[in-house]
Design an enzyme around this catalytic site. Structure first.
Site, PDB file in Angstrom:
ATOM      1  N   SER A  10      -1.073  -1.628   2.946  1.00  9.08           N
ATOM      2  CA  SER A  10       0.071  -1.821   3.835  1.00  9.08           C
ATOM      3  C   SER A  10       0.237  -3.309   4.094  1.00  9.08           C
ATOM      4  CB  SER A  10      -0.143  -1.073   5.161  1.00  9.08           C
ATOM      5  OG  SER A  10      -1.228  -1.663   5.879  1.00  9.08           O
ATOM      6  N   LYS A  11       1.209  -3.642   4.919  1.00 12.12           N
ATOM      7  CA  LYS A  11       1.511  -5.054   5.168  1.00 12.12           C
ATOM      8  C   LYS A  11       0.363  -5.793   5.841  1.00 12.12           C
ATOM      9  CE  LYS A  11       6.558  -4.768   5.261  1.00 12.12           C
ATOM     10  NZ  LYS A  11       7.793  -5.010   6.052  1.00 12.12           N
ATOM     11  N   ARG A  12      -0.535  -5.052   6.482  1.00 13.85           N
ATOM     12  CA  ARG A  12      -1.661  -5.745   7.110  1.00 13.85           C
ATOM     13  C   ARG A  12      -2.576  -6.376   6.068  1.00 13.85           C
ATOM     14  NH1 ARG A  12      -2.892  -0.348   7.909  1.00 13.85           N
ATOM     15  NH2 ARG A  12      -4.647   0.442   6.686  1.00 13.85           N
TER      16      ARG A  12
END
Length: 477
Positions: free
Chosen positions: A246-248
């Site tokens: 994910s974007k994390r």
């Protein structure tokens, strides 16, 4: 796995976001499979969710695929254009007794769900299955709202997944699911099956987050009396921490990697090996080699880890072998002052830097001393190579005079001039070359100093030595 000669696969993204690397890998696996078997790769945009879909996202998905070189043979088709066919297929199921109208309102269903004592385990109780067909027709004709539910048969539903092997679901755990909403629009599973049948899809290669949909879709294929395609569910992509990518974890969209300076061939190669094994320890492949080797049996059952450092390493390999003129085009796009230099100059700069950078963005950072007038001296380089300011200034001043007098500004002449000056100073050439490198680039590491000087040109070299002298003389006082 032996594949039939008429392989037809599809990539069917929803235009509700940008092309994610997970979606790109799914598209890539479908593309490789189609090309390996001389089959057909179909692109279908699943845009029946009109509230969340957008033309902008569709364009971004198509752009990302084109940048990666994933050309499609048919399409792009839009799922929303098939609504009439979706409804017709639903009516076929209704007429065959494989489906029935459900007149239960959302409020009634919620009340029964709450009364069950375990809302999470509630299954539709088939209340409307007992309604005779003539009564169902009458109520529908009178305008009473209804959905259409598929009648789940007894027993179990299983398939031999090309990745995971046999997967089996107990049908008792699957409620009679809705296939047509009360507004006449199809539910996802109905639309997908209808489209895949119409497009004669033979193999469905997709993420394993769709496994729970597969038994429902297999039931629909069988109820429609059509062959069931081969299913291959690809495990998800995880970040280094073992959690779903994910974007994390950083960039996740193909467009973000493009902006960072990842080359399309490098990302293509990287994604192909992300969860698929070619049966060798090699890691750099041409597209033709990947097409020749690809097979569903090579897809791993375990989730793949997205290793950004490995991607950058692989990109560096591709950059080192890339055409310098093409790299120069991407490099100069990152500078507003690009027009001050010729195409040949930019090509030479790209040739000089490409073996030292892993991305175009990293190359652009290395290129700043060559492109921009402002120069910042690295503290560590100054401490190491200018630690005796007065001595260094004297040597550079005498070298400047030598360089200003050379007839030809070529690498051999520049090297001869620098080495002769070092000999006259009674020092090793490195004692002159390293301080000169700091003066010209601001850093303690760069490509060959004579290549650097030749690319900067006489005027800029002399000007930078003058600036260095000013800094050194100021430090010596």
């Amino acid at each position: 796995m032996n594949a039939p000669p008429n392989v037809r696969v599809r990539f069917a993204p929803s235009p509700t976001g940008y092309l994610h690397v997970g979606g790109a890998r799914t598209a890539l696996f479908n593309w490789l499979f189609a090309r390996h078997h001389d089959g057909v790769f179909v692109l279908r945009i699943e845009d029946t969710d009109q509230q969340r879909s957008s033309d902008e996202m569709t364009a971004a998905i198509l752009d990302g695929m084109q940048w990666l070189g994933l050309d499609w043979d048919e399409g792009p088709f839009h799922q929303a254009d098939g609504l009439e066919r979706h409804r017709d297929d639903t009516i076929r199921l209704l007429d065959a007794g494989a489906a029935y109208r459900c007149f239960c309102t959302p409020e009634e269903l919620q009340a029964r769900r709450a009364a069950s004592g375990d809302e999470s385990a509630f299954r539709y109780d088939r209340l409307c299955l007992s309604i005779p067909r003539n009564e169902s027709d009458r109520r529908a004709a009178a305008g009473e709202p209804f959905t259409i539910r598929f009648r789940v048969p007894e027993g179990s539903t299983w398939w031999d997944d090309a990745v995971h092997g046999e997967i089996r679901f107990d049908n008792a755990d699957i409620e009679d699911f809705i296939i047509l909403r009360s507004d006449g629009t199809p539910i996802y599973n109905m639309a997908v099956v209808s489209d895949d049948v119409a497009m004669r899809i033979t193999h469905v290669i997709r993420g394993d987050d769709h496994i729970s949909n597969t038994p429902k879709q297999i039931m629909l294929y069988r109820a429609l009396g059509v062959p069931v395609p081969v299913f291959a569910h690809v495990p998800m992509i995880l970040g280094p921490d073992g959690r779903r990518l994910s974007k994390r974890h950083g960039a996740t969209a193909v467009g973000e990697y493009r902006r960072q300076g990842i080359l399309p061939d490098a990302l293509f190669n990287f994604l192909a090996l992300l969860g698929w094994s070619p049966g060798t320890d090699e890691e750099i492949f041409t597209r033709a080699e990947l097409i020749a080797r690809f097979g569903l049996e090579g897809i791993n059952r375990k989730s793949a880890i997205f290793d950004t450092q490995k991607l950058e390493w692989m990109n560096g390999r591709y950059m080192a072998n890339a055409d310098s003129a093409q790299l120069a085009v991407m490099l100069r796009e990152r500078f507003t002052s690009a027009d001050r230099h010729s195409d040949d100059w930019w090509r030479d700069l790209a040739e000089l830097l490409k073996v030292r950078a892993r991305t175009i963005e990293e190359m652009a950072q290395q290129a700043r001393p060559y492109v921009e007038d402002e120069l910042v001296y690295d503290d560590a380089a100054v401490e190491k190579h200018w630690k005796e300011p007065a001595t260094v200034a004297g040597r550079l001043a005498r070298l400047r005079s030598d360089l200003a007098a050379v007839d030809e500004w070529t690498e051999p002449v520049l090297e001869r001039t620098v080495r002769q000056r070092a000999e006259e100073e009674g020092i090793g050439a490195g004692k002159l070359i390293h301080p000169l490198r700091v003066a010209l680039t601001g850093t303690g590491a760069s490509p060959g100093i004579f290549e650097v000087a030749r690319l900067l040109g006489r005027d800029r070299v002399l000007d930078r030595i003058d600036r260095a002298l000013a800094a050194l003389n100021g430090a010596a006082q």
